[in-house]
Design an enzyme around this catalytic site. Sequence first.
Site, PDB file in Angstrom:
ATOM      1  N   CYS A 198       0.801  -1.226   0.000  1.00 33.91           N
ATOM      2  CA  CYS A 198       0.000   0.000   0.000  1.00 33.91           C
ATOM      3  C   CYS A 198       0.836   1.280   0.000  1.00 33.91           C
ATOM      4  CB  CYS A 198      -0.982   0.052   1.168  1.00 33.91           C
ATOM      5  SG  CYS A 198      -2.077  -1.365   1.222  1.00 33.91           S
TER       6      CYS A 198
ATOM      7  N   GLY B 149      -0.258  -0.124  -4.915  1.00 31.04           N
ATOM      8  CA  GLY B 149      -1.536  -0.768  -4.639  1.00 31.04           C
ATOM      9  C   GLY B 149      -2.565  -0.400  -5.680  1.00 31.04           C
TER      10      GLY B 149
ATOM     11  N   ASN C  77       0.346   1.660   6.015  1.00 31.42           N
ATOM     12  CA  ASN C  77       1.178   0.911   5.072  1.00 31.42           C
ATOM     13  C   ASN C  77       2.007  -0.083   5.882  1.00 31.42           C
ATOM     14  OD1 ASN C  77       4.233   1.806   3.319  1.00 31.42           O
ATOM     15  ND2 ASN C  77       2.987  -0.005   3.070  1.00 31.42           N
ATOM     16  N   GLY C  78       1.797  -1.359   5.683  1.00 30.70           N
ATOM     17  CA  GLY C  78       2.575  -2.360   6.406  1.00 30.70           C
ATOM     18  C   GLY C  78       1.729  -3.498   6.924  1.00 30.70           C
TER      19      GLY C  78
ATOM     20  N   TYR D 169      13.121  -3.129  -5.745  1.00 28.87           N
ATOM     21  CA  TYR D 169      11.958  -3.312  -6.603  1.00 28.87           C
ATOM     22  C   TYR D 169      10.787  -2.377  -6.316  1.00 28.87           C
ATOM     23  CZ  TYR D 169       7.841  -5.653  -8.590  1.00 28.87           C
ATOM     24  OH  TYR D 169       6.673  -5.924  -9.258  1.00 28.87           O
TER      25      TYR D 169
END
Length: 499
Positions: free
Chosen positions: A29, A55, A130-131, A270
Amino acid sequence: MKSFLVIKTLLTQKKKLKKFRLDKLREECGVFGVSNHPDASALVALGLHALQHRGQEGCGIVSFDGKTFHSEKRQGLVGDNFNKGDAIKKLPGSFAIGHNRYSTTGETSLRNIQPFFADLFGGGLSISHNGNLTNAISLREELVREGAIFRTTSDTETIVQLIAKSKRQKIIDKIIDALFQIQGGYSLVIMTNKKMIGVRDPFGIRPLVIGKLKESYIFSSETCALDLVGAKYIRDVKNGEIVLIENGKLSSISPFPKQKARPCVFEYIYFARPDSIINNKCAYEYRKNLGEELAKESDINADFVVPVPDSGVPAAMGYAYQAKKKFELGLIRNHYVGRTFIEPAQNIRSLGVKLKLNPTKTMLKDKSVILIDDSLVRGTTCHKIVKMLYDAGAKEVHVRIASPEIIYPDFYGIDMPTKKELLAHKKSNEEMCSYINAKSLKFLSLEGLYKALGYEKRNNTYPQLSDHYFTGDYPVKPSDTLGEGKVTQLSLLSSKSNS
């Protein structure tokens, strides 16, 4: 009858869908928040557009106009939902936060799309996360026993419940109280009726940066989103830091015991967009460096270097430069596939690699090629790409991976297969090479990885980053686990989560 057969064929392919999806690591996200700007919601929509790669399953924005919180959450892409004036008009106010959702393993439903909003005793609170929390299951079970009611399958709601349950008086103290109970990798953007707050976990595993646009402070998962809205990058939120924005001023709290920062190594490899700045360099530069180190370690005679587009392009350029070999686009990516074909819920995605990639056949015929990619997860997609090159007439295909072998799963929000599904966990290099049907297979060493990223080897260990994928050295030990080493995920129906 023909239509029925087509539908039946697609349905029989459904079981292959998840395997295809998990052959590439997926992020967990993106978050974005704007304070004190008359066009806050429009800027958040732009920021989420820049963070779309983090996302694609859902997006949402919550705004605050000084009296009322407003929320709009939709499934799909930002550009399909917030590109018209109607959606933004429903989000008035000079404060807004947003979220792009990629569910790590959880269900795709509107109720799980963030930001979440809760009307607490001290006023409204909205949160983007986020996580992933590694102790969310145990926390959730305890909260439910105490009477909490959950509406979503998200571990983010656990944070909201902990904040609501806190006996502290001030909202910031309630948030700190909740943070001391959660574990894992996370970055949070929280909006109250008085403050906007950015939080990063004690190890800084998940990213969060601060920008400024005139008098407006901004939180973002990456710097590329700041560039799009014309904001200046100020700095990263430090690991374990809570940054508060109130009345146009920025202040900071560091309530956690001091820890050495260990950001996720895959942001370098990435996840981050190539033009985003990480530690004073574009991610693109790091990826070229990875390719150069890979060439130093494992060069081989071949006619030219071919990247797996788009993820392998920078590393392939670095490899070709270092090895003094030609760089060629032996695979052409179709950039116009569209979301209809790549949503996890769409069975058409099971058509596989051919939907996105096609070889340049006349160039490949009777040639020996070095195929470069950033990582190798399950190996199923790599196997198909190697076969595609051979079918196009390639004489030899040598695979080179610009990161070490992924041996261990992630518990901090990355969509990753279980340990037993990771190719490098269950097979030797020779067995992996045979599986993907390549002439040879080499990975970048851990030492080469750190050298490419500008870190030095220290005491024969590499604690500078979260590199547990390669080493098994987890910054935060997962507490909610199954026997085979996979963190149990939240779900109302089946053990899954999001964030």
